[in-house]
Write a protein that holds these residues in place. Structure first.
Motif, mmCIF file in Angstrom:
data_model
loop_
_atom_site.group_PDB
_atom_site.id
_atom_site.type_symbol
_atom_site.label_atom_id
_atom_site.label_comp_id
_atom_site.label_asym_id
_atom_site.label_seq_id
_atom_site.Cartn_x
_atom_site.Cartn_y
_atom_site.Cartn_z
ATOM 1 N N SER A 164 40.315 35.524 47.401
ATOM 2 C CA SER A 164 40.121 34.351 46.540
ATOM 3 C C SER A 164 39.884 34.723 45.078
ATOM 4 O O SER A 164 39.863 33.852 44.203
ATOM 5 C CB SER A 164 38.919 33.531 47.044
ATOM 6 N N LEU A 165 39.693 36.006 44.795
ATOM 7 C CA LEU A 165 39.398 36.451 43.435
ATOM 8 C C LEU A 165 40.658 36.553 42.595
ATOM 9 O O LEU A 165 41.776 36.668 43.112
ATOM 10 C CB LEU A 165 38.713 37.829 43.476
ATOM 11 N N GLY A 166 40.482 36.555 41.291
ATOM 12 C CA GLY A 166 41.592 36.790 40.375
ATOM 13 C C GLY A 166 42.031 38.246 40.446
ATOM 14 O O GLY A 166 41.320 39.103 40.982
ATOM 15 N N PRO A 167 43.216 38.562 39.880
ATOM 16 C CA PRO A 167 43.767 39.919 40.013
ATOM 17 C C PRO A 167 42.834 41.025 39.507
ATOM 18 O O PRO A 167 42.676 42.055 40.178
ATOM 19 C CB PRO A 167 45.052 39.860 39.190
ATOM 20 N N GLU A 168 42.209 40.851 38.343
ATOM 21 C CA GLU A 168 41.365 41.923 37.811
ATOM 22 C C GLU A 168 40.072 42.057 38.613
ATOM 23 O O GLU A 168 39.601 43.175 38.866
ATOM 24 C CB GLU A 168 41.047 41.698 36.331
ATOM 25 N N ASP A 169 39.500 40.938 39.050
ATOM 26 C CA ASP A 169 38.290 41.007 39.883
ATOM 27 C C ASP A 169 38.589 41.658 41.229
ATOM 28 O O ASP A 169 37.787 42.456 41.741
ATOM 29 C CB ASP A 169 37.726 39.605 40.110
ATOM 30 N N ARG A 170 39.735 41.306 41.805
ATOM 31 C CA ARG A 170 40.118 41.901 43.094
ATOM 32 C C ARG A 170 40.328 43.406 42.932
ATOM 33 O O ARG A 170 39.888 44.204 43.769
ATOM 34 C CB ARG A 170 41.392 41.223 43.599
ATOM 35 N N ARG A 171 40.958 43.791 41.850
ATOM 36 C CA ARG A 171 41.165 45.220 41.570
ATOM 37 C C ARG A 171 39.828 45.927 41.367
ATOM 38 O O ARG A 171 39.653 47.080 41.776
ATOM 39 C CB ARG A 171 42.044 45.365 40.322
ATOM 40 N N LEU A 172 38.877 45.243 40.767
ATOM 41 C CA LEU A 172 37.547 45.804 40.541
ATOM 42 C C LEU A 172 36.873 46.141 41.871
ATOM 43 O O LEU A 172 36.288 47.224 42.025
ATOM 44 C CB LEU A 172 36.688 44.815 39.747
ATOM 45 N N VAL A 173 36.934 45.246 42.832
ATOM 46 C CA VAL A 173 36.328 45.490 44.149
ATOM 47 C C VAL A 173 36.979 46.709 44.802
ATOM 48 O O VAL A 173 36.288 47.611 45.305
ATOM 49 C CB VAL A 173 36.482 44.256 45.062
ATOM 50 N N GLU A 174 38.303 46.742 44.792
ATOM 51 C CA GLU A 174 39.026 47.847 45.430
ATOM 52 C C GLU A 174 38.720 49.175 44.760
ATOM 53 O O GLU A 174 38.505 50.194 45.426
ATOM 54 C CB GLU A 174 40.531 47.552 45.388
ATOM 55 N N SER A 216 43.328 46.809 23.671
ATOM 56 C CA SER A 216 43.154 46.462 25.077
ATOM 57 C C SER A 216 42.209 45.266 25.213
ATOM 58 O O SER A 216 41.190 45.179 24.521
ATOM 59 C CB SER A 216 42.578 47.663 25.835
ATOM 60 N N VAL A 217 42.560 44.364 26.089
ATOM 61 C CA VAL A 217 41.712 43.202 26.377
ATOM 62 C C VAL A 217 41.585 43.078 27.890
ATOM 63 O O VAL A 217 42.523 42.658 28.576
ATOM 64 C CB VAL A 217 42.293 41.903 25.782
ATOM 65 N N THR A 218 40.437 43.498 28.407
ATOM 66 C CA THR A 218 40.172 43.391 29.839
ATOM 67 C C THR A 218 38.807 42.750 30.045
ATOM 68 O O THR A 218 37.975 42.724 29.133
ATOM 69 C CB THR A 218 40.190 44.777 30.518
ATOM 70 N N LYS A 219 38.597 42.261 31.234
ATOM 71 C CA LYS A 219 37.324 41.622 31.558
ATOM 72 C C LYS A 219 36.240 42.662 31.801
ATOM 73 O O LYS A 219 35.072 42.458 31.468
ATOM 74 C CB LYS A 219 37.517 40.748 32.805
ATOM 75 N N TRP A 220 36.651 43.800 32.370
ATOM 76 C CA TRP A 220 35.698 44.824 32.779
ATOM 77 C C TRP A 220 35.976 46.146 32.064
ATOM 78 O O TRP A 220 37.121 46.575 31.928
ATOM 79 C CB TRP A 220 35.760 45.040 34.304
ATOM 80 N N ALA A 221 34.905 46.801 31.632
ATOM 81 C CA ALA A 221 35.018 48.076 30.920
ATOM 82 C C ALA A 221 35.732 49.136 31.758
ATOM 83 O O ALA A 221 36.404 50.021 31.224
ATOM 84 C CB ALA A 221 33.624 48.577 30.522
ATOM 85 N N PHE A 252 30.599 39.017 45.933
ATOM 86 C CA PHE A 252 31.134 39.524 44.671
ATOM 87 C C PHE A 252 30.157 39.247 43.531
ATOM 88 O O PHE A 252 29.907 40.112 42.685
ATOM 89 C CB PHE A 252 32.484 38.853 44.377
ATOM 90 N N ALA A 253 29.555 38.058 43.527
ATOM 91 C CA ALA A 253 28.678 37.648 42.431
ATOM 92 C C ALA A 253 27.378 38.441 42.384
ATOM 93 O O ALA A 253 26.869 38.740 41.292
ATOM 94 C CB ALA A 253 28.382 36.151 42.532
ATOM 95 N N ASN A 254 26.790 38.790 43.544
ATOM 96 C CA ASN A 254 25.480 39.453 43.502
ATOM 97 C C ASN A 254 25.541 40.966 43.709
ATOM 98 O O ASN A 254 24.515 41.640 43.653
ATOM 99 C CB ASN A 254 24.500 38.803 44.493
#
Length: 676
Positions: free
Chosen positions: A122-132, A474-479, A49-51
């Motif tokens: 193991s990721l948080g909800p928004e990070d997991r959604r980002l991968v999917e 809106s406040v999200t981690k990812w655009a 996920f990180a790289n």
């Protein structure tokens, strides 16, 4: 009003003062930087996920604003060279994005992370959604296809991008015009003629009337001579002939692309990601609503027919039916006669500066925000205003927005909001703040009066500012998940919900004041306005359904055998219930939605009204439209998440239950209580 001015804006202020060469260089830089990131991701031997995911998503975060600025200028610049450079930049950037989505090496890295279920879990909800989401986007771009099919799909996407840009440019630069005498414009108010360009016509003074909204809408609503309205209907209907073959080609290419990916139709491909999920529920929704609305429309047609027949009889001419150029005029006449509502009387209470300021005040109070107008900001035109947004009770910066409200040559000629920059978290933990720009074409001031809005204009202002604050709040981690980047058939709901404020007596009396006396709009006039809210609702909503059913008609076909012009004219008469006549017109050529991201999605305007009406009735009517807690709940549960969670989850959080359609049916004059 708690709104002050400031000489300098907070946050990273964007630079719109770009030359054609600047625009070209910036586009080249964006491509080079993007390629560098993708090459780095593809080179990873142990994808994580990180790289893999973080570098790709960070690139979107950081490049979002530069991309938006260089492509936005084509819609607002007065310099044709800049508009052309902006369009060329968009073509270059779109081509690169399409190539990026076809990179098998990058997809393999993304897929490796997606398949690593333990890491994803193991990721948080928004990070997991980002991968999917990222894996799904690549797959929908054909990365599961063999190489030949994938390359062919890429060529289709490139061509579709080119066609969309050409279609938009033709609309922006293809205004129609007519020169009409004062007699031909009988029924128009005196301020319509003030400051208007003139040309001689058969030895008489003629007035230039364009197809921009502040010109054509008053003519179609108030010109007494049918010949005048008919002429403008044809002028509008014969704009942008080059857009017909563009749309025809696009429809065929979209179908080909969808079928390459294993879908039966383009609509099936698009709707997979929407709340509707498939064409069947959309068609069921629209056809059910059509039958209900026709009951209302039957009565409305009778009233309109009676008025036109009387007009024809008065001049000794035969009645030949109702035509497209009759719709606005006679609908307006019915409203005037039944409810004593006159647009000219109403607009005296809607001076654009005061209405804008008061509506912004309403948004400040509802969302617990504070706006600061910037003096002499850097912007693309002197008419534009810029505002900072702060928390109401603390020194916490939120973002900023621009208002570009008046028409000019070469400018985008409808009303829309561009999310110029998404808010996001930087790698160091600091925050970048969102930016939005509202572009509209409201009437300009005249020598004798300020710019005055119709009530419809004020409703549009409320609606579009709803999109602005969806992005700002809106406040999200990812655009990728920010603001209005929600499911397409939900994105209009938050703004549609705010349209209700233009029908609330207590709200109207806050922002509607006479432009000369400063007196608030009379209570009796407000009552007449509200009473007339659903006058003509059957025909009005059938017109909306017409666009939605036409959209499905060209995009939900499995054989591609559809004539975009012929179907438009046929459905217009069948569904909207007004004839086009013997004129050769092609009204679809100026409906930007079909090439501007609403393909197989126009139904969403009415679909999302189910949610907007339910939100309004279940919370704001119940708790009070000025209830501060309701406003905060709306901000935090509907606007703040963007698409970092499903829209249905946000609705349930806000309303405490799943939505139903009871409030929606009532809101459009259908009082039958049934749920969907």
């Amino acid at each position: 009003m708690p709104m002050s001015t400031s000489s300098a804006a907070k946050g990273t202020v964007l630079n719109f003062n770009l030359s054609p060469a600047d625009i070209e260089r910036r586009a080249e830089t964006l491509v080079a930087q993007g390629k560098k990131v993708q090459d780095g991701v593809a080179a990873q031997t142990n994808p994580t996920f990180a790289n893999v995911i973080v570098p790709l998503a960070t690139r979107q975060n950081e490049q979002d604003a530069d991309y938006s600025v260089v492509t936005f200028l084509q819609n607002v610049s007065t310099d044709k060279d800049i508009r052309d450079a902006s369009m060329a930049a968009e073509e270059k950037l779109d081509a690169f994005e399409i190539e990026s989505m076809m990179r098998e090496d990058v997809y393999k890295a993304v897929r490796a992370v997606f398949d690593n279920k333990s890491e994803v879990a193991s990721l948080g909800p928004e990070d997991r959604r980002l991968v999917e989401k990222m894996e799904l986007v690549f797959r929908r771009h054909g990365l599961a296809l063999d190489k030949d099919k994938r390359e062919h799909l890429g060529k289709i996407r490139m061509r579709l991008s080119e066609l969309a840009i050409k279609f938009s440019r033709n609309i922006n630069e293809g205004d129609g015009r007519a020169v009409l005498t004062r007699d031909e414009l009988e029924g128009l108010p005196s301020d319509f003629f003030e400051g208007r360009a003139t040309e001689e016509v058969d030895g008489q003074e003629g007035f230039v009337v364009t197809t921009k909204y502040p010109d054509i809408i008053p003519v179609m609503k108030m010109a007494k001579r049918e010949e005048t309205r008919e002429r403008m209907f044809v002028v509008e209907g014969q704009r942008c002939p080059d857009n017909i073959p563009i749309l025809q080609e696009a429809v065929a290419l979209r179908l080909e692309a969808a079928q390459l990916l294993g879908y039966k139709t383009h609509a099936e491909f698009v709707l997979e990601e929407n709340m509707a999920k498939a064409p069947a529920p959309v068609l069921e929704f629209e056809e059910d609503l059509r039958s209900r609305l026709n009951v209302l429309a039957d009565k409305e047609i009778e009233e309109i027919e009676a008025l036109k027949k009387a007009d024809k009889q008065a001049v000794g001419k035969p009645y030949a039916g109702l035509f497209g150029w009759d719709y606005r005029y006679y609908s307006n006449l019915v409203k005037e006669r039944k409810h004593n509502i006159n647009d000219e009387e109403v607009k005296q209470y809607f001076p654009v500066k005061e209405v804008t300021r008061s509506i912004l005040d309403i948004y400040q109070n509802m969302l617990s925000l504070r706006f600061v107008k910037i003096d002499n900001p850097p912007m693309w035109h002197a008419d534009v205003e810029m505002y900072e947004v702060w928390e109401a009770t603390e020194e916490t910066f939120i973002g900023h927005f621009y208002l570009d409200l008046f028409p000019r040559e070469g400018k985008y000629n409808h009303a829309a909001v561009w999310p110029i920059r998404a808010g996001f978290d930087r790698p160091d933990g600091s925050r970048e703040y969102p930016v939005a720009a509202m572009v509209a074409n409201f009437p300009k001031p005249t020598p004798s009066a300020p710019a005055l809005l119709t009530h419809d204009d004020a409703t549009t202002l409320l609606h579009e500012l709803g999109h602005v604050f969806h992005g700002i709040c809106s406040v999200t981690k990812w655009a990728l998940f920010h603001g209005t980047r929600t499911e397409r058939d939900f994105v209009e709901a938050p703004s549609q919900m705010l349209e209700n404020w233009s029908w609330e007596p207590s709200v109207l009396q806050k922002f509607a004041v006479h432009h000369q006396t400063g007196e608030p709009i009379p209570e009796a006039l407000v009552k007449r306005l509200v009473a007339a809210k659903n006058e003509g609702a059957g025909l009005f909503n059938l017109r909306q359904l017409f666009f939605g059913l036409y959209d499905m008609g060209i995009h939900n076909t499995a054989d591609g055998k559809v004539d975009v012009k012929e179907l438009y004219n046929k459905l217009y008469e069948d569904i909207a219930r007004f004839k086009i006549g013997s004129h050769d017109t092609w009204g679809i050529a100026t409906i930007g939605h079909m090439m501007g991201g609403y393909d197989a999605g126009y139904y969403g305007y009415m679909w999302s009204q189910v949610f907007s009406a339910d939100m309004y009735a279940s919370r704001f009517v119940k708790d009070g439209v000025f209830n501060p807690q309701t406003g905060l709940d709306y901000r935090y549960e509907i606007l703040r998440p963007g698409s970092s969670r499903d829209a249905m989850d946000s609705l349930i959080k806000f309303m405490g239950r799943k939505p139903n359609n009871r409030a929606f049916l009532k809101s459009i004059g259908l009082n039958e209580a049934s749920s969907n």
